[in-house]
Design an enzyme around this catalytic site. Sequence first.
Site, mmCIF file in Angstrom:
data_model
loop_
_atom_site.group_PDB
_atom_site.id
_atom_site.type_symbol
_atom_site.label_atom_id
_atom_site.label_comp_id
_atom_site.label_asym_id
_atom_site.label_seq_id
_atom_site.Cartn_x
_atom_site.Cartn_y
_atom_site.Cartn_z
ATOM 1 N N SER A 119 -16.535 -3.701 -0.773
ATOM 2 C CA SER A 119 -16.297 -5.096 -1.155
ATOM 3 C C SER A 119 -17.527 -5.737 -1.759
ATOM 4 O O SER A 119 -17.446 -6.851 -2.276
ATOM 5 C CB SER A 119 -15.974 -5.922 0.092
ATOM 6 O OG SER A 119 -14.816 -5.507 0.690
ATOM 7 N N GLU A 152 -10.463 -4.316 -9.020
ATOM 8 C CA GLU A 152 -11.741 -4.501 -9.724
ATOM 9 C C GLU A 152 -12.356 -3.137 -10.006
ATOM 10 O O GLU A 152 -12.418 -2.292 -9.101
ATOM 11 C CB GLU A 152 -12.723 -5.284 -8.843
ATOM 12 C CG GLU A 152 -12.764 -6.764 -9.102
ATOM 13 C CD GLU A 152 -13.831 -7.470 -8.257
ATOM 14 O OE1 GLU A 152 -14.727 -8.085 -8.849
ATOM 15 O OE2 GLU A 152 -13.756 -7.425 -7.023
ATOM 16 N N ASN A 190 -15.202 -11.328 -4.492
ATOM 17 C CA ASN A 190 -15.886 -11.727 -3.254
ATOM 18 C C ASN A 190 -17.104 -12.611 -3.484
ATOM 19 O O ASN A 190 -17.528 -13.324 -2.579
ATOM 20 C CB ASN A 190 -16.268 -10.494 -2.436
ATOM 21 C CG ASN A 190 -15.031 -9.903 -1.781
ATOM 22 O OD1 ASN A 190 -14.137 -10.631 -1.377
ATOM 23 N ND2 ASN A 190 -14.969 -8.587 -1.698
HETATM 24 C C1 LIG Z 1 -12.253 -8.756 1.077
HETATM 25 C C2 LIG Z 1 -12.122 -8.072 -0.230
HETATM 26 O O1 LIG Z 1 -12.931 -7.200 -0.522
HETATM 27 C C3 LIG Z 1 -11.119 -8.429 -1.262
HETATM 28 C C4 LIG Z 1 -9.834 -8.956 -0.779
HETATM 29 O O2 LIG Z 1 -8.892 -8.254 -0.577
HETATM 30 S S1 LIG Z 1 -9.797 -10.600 -0.488
HETATM 31 C C5 LIG Z 1 -8.159 -10.886 0.111
HETATM 32 C C6 LIG Z 1 -7.195 -11.033 -1.009
HETATM 33 N N1 LIG Z 1 -5.916 -11.319 -0.459
HETATM 34 C C7 LIG Z 1 -5.435 -12.552 -0.322
HETATM 35 O O3 LIG Z 1 -6.090 -13.517 -0.680
HETATM 36 C C8 LIG Z 1 -4.093 -12.644 0.337
HETATM 37 C C9 LIG Z 1 -3.661 -14.062 0.540
HETATM 38 N N2 LIG Z 1 -2.339 -14.105 1.161
HETATM 39 C C10 LIG Z 1 -1.199 -13.891 0.476
HETATM 40 O O4 LIG Z 1 -1.219 -13.688 -0.732
HETATM 41 C C11 LIG Z 1 0.085 -13.957 1.248
HETATM 42 O O5 LIG Z 1 -0.142 -14.686 2.425
HETATM 43 C C12 LIG Z 1 0.674 -12.550 1.626
HETATM 44 C C13 LIG Z 1 1.095 -11.851 0.334
HETATM 45 C C14 LIG Z 1 -0.310 -11.665 2.371
HETATM 46 C C15 LIG Z 1 1.858 -12.744 2.537
HETATM 47 O O6 LIG Z 1 2.730 -13.620 1.914
HETATM 48 P P1 LIG Z 1 3.773 -14.527 2.737
HETATM 49 O O7 LIG Z 1 4.541 -15.291 1.726
HETATM 50 O O8 LIG Z 1 3.072 -15.232 3.829
HETATM 51 O O9 LIG Z 1 4.640 -13.516 3.518
HETATM 52 P P2 LIG Z 1 5.941 -12.770 3.114
HETATM 53 O O10 LIG Z 1 6.909 -13.584 2.312
HETATM 54 O O11 LIG Z 1 6.417 -12.206 4.406
HETATM 55 O O12 LIG Z 1 5.378 -11.610 2.221
HETATM 56 C C16 LIG Z 1 5.238 -11.658 0.821
HETATM 57 C C17 LIG Z 1 5.202 -10.234 0.348
HETATM 58 O O13 LIG Z 1 4.055 -9.561 0.910
HETATM 59 C C18 LIG Z 1 4.473 -8.410 1.679
HETATM 60 N N3 LIG Z 1 3.493 -8.301 2.763
HETATM 61 C C19 LIG Z 1 3.159 -9.265 3.631
HETATM 62 N N4 LIG Z 1 2.175 -8.840 4.443
HETATM 63 C C20 LIG Z 1 1.912 -7.557 4.099
HETATM 64 C C21 LIG Z 1 1.007 -6.582 4.579
HETATM 65 N N5 LIG Z 1 0.145 -6.828 5.571
HETATM 66 N N6 LIG Z 1 1.011 -5.356 3.995
HETATM 67 C C22 LIG Z 1 1.871 -5.076 2.979
HETATM 68 N N7 LIG Z 1 2.728 -5.995 2.462
HETATM 69 C C23 LIG Z 1 2.762 -7.210 3.022
HETATM 70 C C24 LIG Z 1 5.885 -8.713 2.068
HETATM 71 O O14 LIG Z 1 6.627 -7.552 2.301
HETATM 72 C C25 LIG Z 1 6.410 -9.450 0.837
HETATM 73 O O15 LIG Z 1 6.722 -8.499 -0.174
HETATM 74 P P3 LIG Z 1 7.769 -8.819 -1.355
HETATM 75 O O16 LIG Z 1 7.316 -10.080 -2.043
HETATM 76 O O17 LIG Z 1 7.624 -7.601 -2.220
HETATM 77 O O18 LIG Z 1 9.099 -8.954 -0.727
HETATM 78 N N1 LIG Z 2 -10.405 -5.883 4.618
HETATM 79 C C1 LIG Z 2 -10.265 -6.232 3.359
HETATM 80 O O1 LIG Z 2 -9.607 -7.235 3.069
HETATM 81 C C2 LIG Z 2 -10.898 -5.429 2.277
HETATM 82 C C3 LIG Z 2 -11.830 -4.453 2.569
HETATM 83 N N2 LIG Z 2 -12.386 -3.723 1.556
HETATM 84 C C4 LIG Z 2 -13.361 -2.675 1.853
HETATM 85 O O2 LIG Z 2 -12.632 -1.510 2.232
HETATM 86 C C5 LIG Z 2 -13.406 -0.766 3.185
HETATM 87 C C6 LIG Z 2 -12.567 -0.573 4.434
HETATM 88 O O3 LIG Z 2 -12.233 -1.844 4.974
HETATM 89 P P1 LIG Z 2 -11.007 -2.031 5.991
HETATM 90 O O4 LIG Z 2 -9.948 -1.047 5.686
HETATM 91 O O5 LIG Z 2 -10.707 -3.466 6.012
HETATM 92 O O6 LIG Z 2 -11.720 -1.630 7.374
HETATM 93 P P2 LIG Z 2 -11.034 -1.083 8.708
HETATM 94 O O7 LIG Z 2 -12.007 -1.411 9.792
HETATM 95 O O8 LIG Z 2 -9.625 -1.535 8.802
HETATM 96 O O9 LIG Z 2 -10.994 0.494 8.441
HETATM 97 C C7 LIG Z 2 -12.129 1.282 8.294
HETATM 98 C C8 LIG Z 2 -11.723 2.686 8.717
HETATM 99 O O10 LIG Z 2 -12.782 3.577 8.397
HETATM 100 C C9 LIG Z 2 -12.927 4.442 9.490
HETATM 101 N N3 LIG Z 2 -14.233 5.088 9.457
HETATM 102 C C10 LIG Z 2 -15.430 4.641 9.932
HETATM 103 N N4 LIG Z 2 -16.379 5.560 9.713
HETATM 104 C C11 LIG Z 2 -15.772 6.619 9.094
HETATM 105 C C12 LIG Z 2 -16.222 7.885 8.641
HETATM 106 N N5 LIG Z 2 -17.494 8.256 8.774
HETATM 107 N N6 LIG Z 2 -15.338 8.736 8.079
HETATM 108 C C13 LIG Z 2 -14.037 8.376 7.930
HETATM 109 N N7 LIG Z 2 -13.550 7.183 8.349
HETATM 110 C C14 LIG Z 2 -14.406 6.321 8.921
HETATM 111 C C15 LIG Z 2 -12.714 3.547 10.690
HETATM 112 O O11 LIG Z 2 -12.501 4.312 11.849
HETATM 113 P P3 LIG Z 2 -12.792 3.643 13.302
HETATM 114 O O12 LIG Z 2 -11.855 2.506 13.420
HETATM 115 O O13 LIG Z 2 -12.501 4.773 14.221
HETATM 116 O O14 LIG Z 2 -14.240 3.211 13.259
HETATM 117 C C16 LIG Z 2 -11.477 2.786 10.230
HETATM 118 O O15 LIG Z 2 -10.294 3.513 10.484
HETATM 119 C C17 LIG Z 2 -14.698 -1.543 3.399
HETATM 120 O O16 LIG Z 2 -15.680 -1.050 2.526
HETATM 121 C C18 LIG Z 2 -14.293 -2.964 3.008
HETATM 122 O O17 LIG Z 2 -15.368 -3.754 2.580
HETATM 123 C C19 LIG Z 2 -12.037 -3.906 0.249
HETATM 124 C C20 LIG Z 2 -11.093 -4.841 -0.084
HETATM 125 C C21 LIG Z 2 -10.485 -5.713 0.904
#
Ligand SMILES: CC(=O)CC(=O)SCCNC(=O)CCNC(=O)[C@H](O)C(C)(C)COP(=O)(O)OP(=O)(O)OC[C@H]1O[C@@H](n2cnc3c(N)ncnc32)[C@H](O)[C@@H]1OP(=O)(O)O
Ligand SMILES: NC(=O)C1=CN([C@@H]2O[C@H](COP(=O)(O)OP(=O)(O)OC[C@H]3O[C@@H](n4cnc5c(N)ncnc54)[C@H](OP(=O)(O)O)[C@@H]3O)[C@@H](O)[C@H]2O)C=CC1
Length: 291
Positions: A119, A152, A190
């Site tokens: 991320s 991305e 991010n």
């Molecule tokens: C941290 C990083 O590195 C980068 C990132 O990822 S940052 C995070 C980016 N993500 C976001 O910002 C998500 C923001 N949230 C949302 O867009 C919405 O809340 C959401 C899509 C997650 C759920 O939407 P909602 O309207 O509350 O729920 P709901 O109507 O039940 O679901 C909408 C759709 O998402 C699906 N869905 C919901 N949660 C899900 C999950 N955890 N996994 C897979 N699919 C999911 C549902 O099945 C539904 O699919 P369809 O439209 O195809 O029927």
């Molecule tokens: N969460 C998010 O919304 C997003 C996250 N990311 C990125 O994706 C990556 C994973 O995040 P996320 O899935 O949320 O994290 P989780 O904590 O859900 O999953 C990480 C997984 O990696 C496993 N793990 C740790 N060390 C090892 C290893 N040495 N070999 C194999 N598996 C290992 C962990 O096992 P255990 O639980 O046993 O430690 C766990 O199952 C990170 O780099 C994160 O920044 C990118 C986009 C969105």
Amino acid sequence: MTIEQVGIVGAGQMGNGIAHVFALAGYDVLLNDISQESLDKGIAVITKNLARQVSRDKISQEDMDAALGRVSTTLTLADLGQTDLVIEAATEREAVKNAIFEDLLPHLKPTTILTSNTSSISITRLASRTDRPEKFMGFHFMNPVPIMQLVELIRGIATDEPTYKALVEVVERLGKTSASAEDFPAFIVNRILMPMINEAVYTLYEGVGSVKSIDESMKLGANHPMGPLELADFIGLDTCLAIMNVLHDGLADTKYRPCPLLTKYVEAGWLGRKTKRGFYDYRGETPVPTR
Ligand SMILES: CC(=O)CC(=O)SCCNC(=O)CCNC(=O)[C@H](O)C(C)(C)COP(=O)(O)OP(=O)(O)OC[C@H]1O[C@@H](n2cnc3c(N)ncnc32)[C@H](O)[C@@H]1OP(=O)(O)O
Ligand SMILES: NC(=O)C1=CN([C@@H]2O[C@H](COP(=O)(O)OP(=O)(O)OC[C@H]3O[C@@H](n4cnc5c(N)ncnc54)[C@H](OP(=O)(O)O)[C@@H]3O)[C@@H](O)[C@H]2O)C=CC1
């Protein structure tokens, strides 16, 4: 080069989501994690999410069965050696990612493209520790992977054009949209999203609003699908803190200072949904704010 077999390291929420979309698009997927429990949980989540897509008529039962048939699991990283593309999606810690690449590299074909779903961490730095910086890229999926349209693509300083083009084609085959980001801390999404989430935690820390009022304000006042604290719990508070630390260290600007309250939640092991407690408590039927 043709990519057919894909190795994924880490079966957490991102790894299993990435496995889901690749298998649905017809790729053979080999999913690796460090414990059988994590692999079993990953497969259970993929099954549940595919079933949800079947029940909503997004895919057929045959699509689901075929996708599940294309996903295998392994506890042995070396088994990923014959894949054409590896996506590392383990915990957001640079030392963890470097150790994975070090263990994996001796087994990889010379042509394999190596990527990280990080991320925030520098792609150039991760790549420099491998034997193939020209075939290394940031491949950043969004959560939840089966739903979010964006991927991305981040080139390190040495990434070559064929590698970039190969990933653009993969994203097209997945039916998603790619955006190119330069390799600077936390890339595009991010860089913008995480300071907002961190600011929401400061807003809570300083008593400006409660968890409920902050989330409702951003949902109803800015039309965000989730409030920032709900989203932080969804992403994982450990991941949010790790990203803020990369921004703070990498850009050396106090505006990226992680909120002490975010640090406190992580130190408590309250990491959000994945540990059933964060800014909300998920142990009951409906989430209850913890502040
Ligand atoms: C941290 C990083 O590195 C980068 C990132 O990822 S940052 C995070 C980016 N993500 C976001 O910002 C998500 C923001 N949230 C949302 O867009 C919405 O809340 C959401 C899509 C997650 C759920 O939407 P909602 O309207 O509350 O729920 P709901 O109507 O039940 O679901 C909408 C759709 O998402 C699906 N869905 C919901 N949660 C899900 C999950 N955890 N996994 C897979 N699919 C999911 C549902 O099945 C539904 O699919 P369809 O439209 O195809 O029927
Ligand atoms: N969460 C998010 O919304 C997003 C996250 N990311 C990125 O994706 C990556 C994973 O995040 P996320 O899935 O949320 O994290 P989780 O904590 O859900 O999953 C990480 C997984 O990696 C496993 N793990 C740790 N060390 C090892 C290893 N040495 N070999 C194999 N598996 C290992 C962990 O096992 P255990 O639980 O046993 O430690 C766990 O199952 C990170 O780099 C994160 O920044 C990118 C986009 C969105």
